[in-house]
Design a protein around this motif. Structure first.
Motif, PDB file in Angstrom:
ATOM      1  N   SER A 130      26.831  67.061  45.323  1.00 31.90           N
ATOM      2  CA  SER A 130      26.613  67.829  44.103  1.00 31.90           C
ATOM      3  C   SER A 130      26.047  66.902  43.034  1.00 31.90           C
ATOM      4  O   SER A 130      25.876  65.704  43.276  1.00 31.90           O
ATOM      5  CB  SER A 130      27.930  68.430  43.631  1.00 31.90           C
ATOM      6  N   GLN A 131      25.790  67.446  41.853  1.00 35.20           N
ATOM      7  CA  GLN A 131      25.278  66.600  40.775  1.00 35.20           C
ATOM      8  C   GLN A 131      26.341  65.608  40.315  1.00 35.20           C
ATOM      9  O   GLN A 131      26.025  64.469  39.992  1.00 35.20           O
ATOM     10  CB  GLN A 131      24.822  67.452  39.594  1.00 35.20           C
ATOM     11  N   PRO A 191      27.013  63.064  44.326  1.00 36.79           N
ATOM     12  CA  PRO A 191      25.978  63.197  45.352  1.00 36.79           C
ATOM     13  C   PRO A 191      26.397  62.583  46.689  1.00 36.79           C
ATOM     14  O   PRO A 191      27.391  61.879  46.786  1.00 36.79           O
ATOM     15  CB  PRO A 191      24.777  62.465  44.761  1.00 36.79           C
ATOM     16  N   ASP A 239      21.230  64.611  45.949  1.00 35.51           N
ATOM     17  CA  ASP A 239      21.838  65.751  45.273  1.00 35.51           C
ATOM     18  C   ASP A 239      21.426  66.988  46.064  1.00 35.51           C
ATOM     19  O   ASP A 239      20.272  67.401  46.012  1.00 35.51           O
ATOM     20  CB  ASP A 239      21.337  65.831  43.827  1.00 35.51           C
ATOM     21  N   THR A 251      22.285  70.123  45.686  1.00 41.37           N
ATOM     22  CA  THR A 251      22.047  71.352  44.930  1.00 41.37           C
ATOM     23  C   THR A 251      20.571  71.487  44.569  1.00 41.37           C
ATOM     24  O   THR A 251      20.014  72.576  44.606  1.00 41.37           O
ATOM     25  CB  THR A 251      22.898  71.409  43.640  1.00 41.37           C
TER      26      THR A 251
END
Length: 121
Positions: A24-25, A28, A45, A47
């Protein structure tokens, strides 16, 4: 029912692992790929689908003196490099994705060097 190749088995292990590991942000994914000659590490990342930091033994800037090191020593150097580049990008926490490889040898050396350089996972 033929025998599965080692590559096919690794990809199956990686798919099984990726069900649980997602970048994820905030956190990562540190992805590792090991070939017979080189080792590659990317901070991704998932997403956005962007690579935030990367390092490998296949870089143009890789010093010629480093080729005389063992593969495990080279992997540790790549781990240190990717951690430094991730920290420059403001990333301190990552999720470790060993890519279906067993956690020993070059994979372990890279992970431990990245931890020592400041990445948390």
């Amino acid at each position: 029912m033929g025998r599965r190749s080692p590559r096919e088995l690794r990809i199956r292990r990686h798919n099984r692992l990726r069900k649980r590991v997602n970048g994820s942000q905030e956190r990562p994914r540190l992805n590792i790929f090991r070939s017979n000659i080189h080792i590659y590490a990317q901070v991704i990342d998932d997403t956005l689908g962007h690579t935030l930091a990367a390092a490998s033994t296949n870089e143009k800037a890789w010093p010629a003196s480093e080729t005389k090191m063992t593969k495990t020593e080279q992997a540790a150097l790549v781990g240190k490099l990717v951690a430094e580049r991730a920290l420059e990008a403001g990333i301190t926490k990552v999720v470790f994705d060993r890519g279906g490889f067993k956690y020993h040898g070059r994979i372990k050396a890279l992970a431990e060097a990245a931890r020592e350089a400041g990445l948390n996972f």
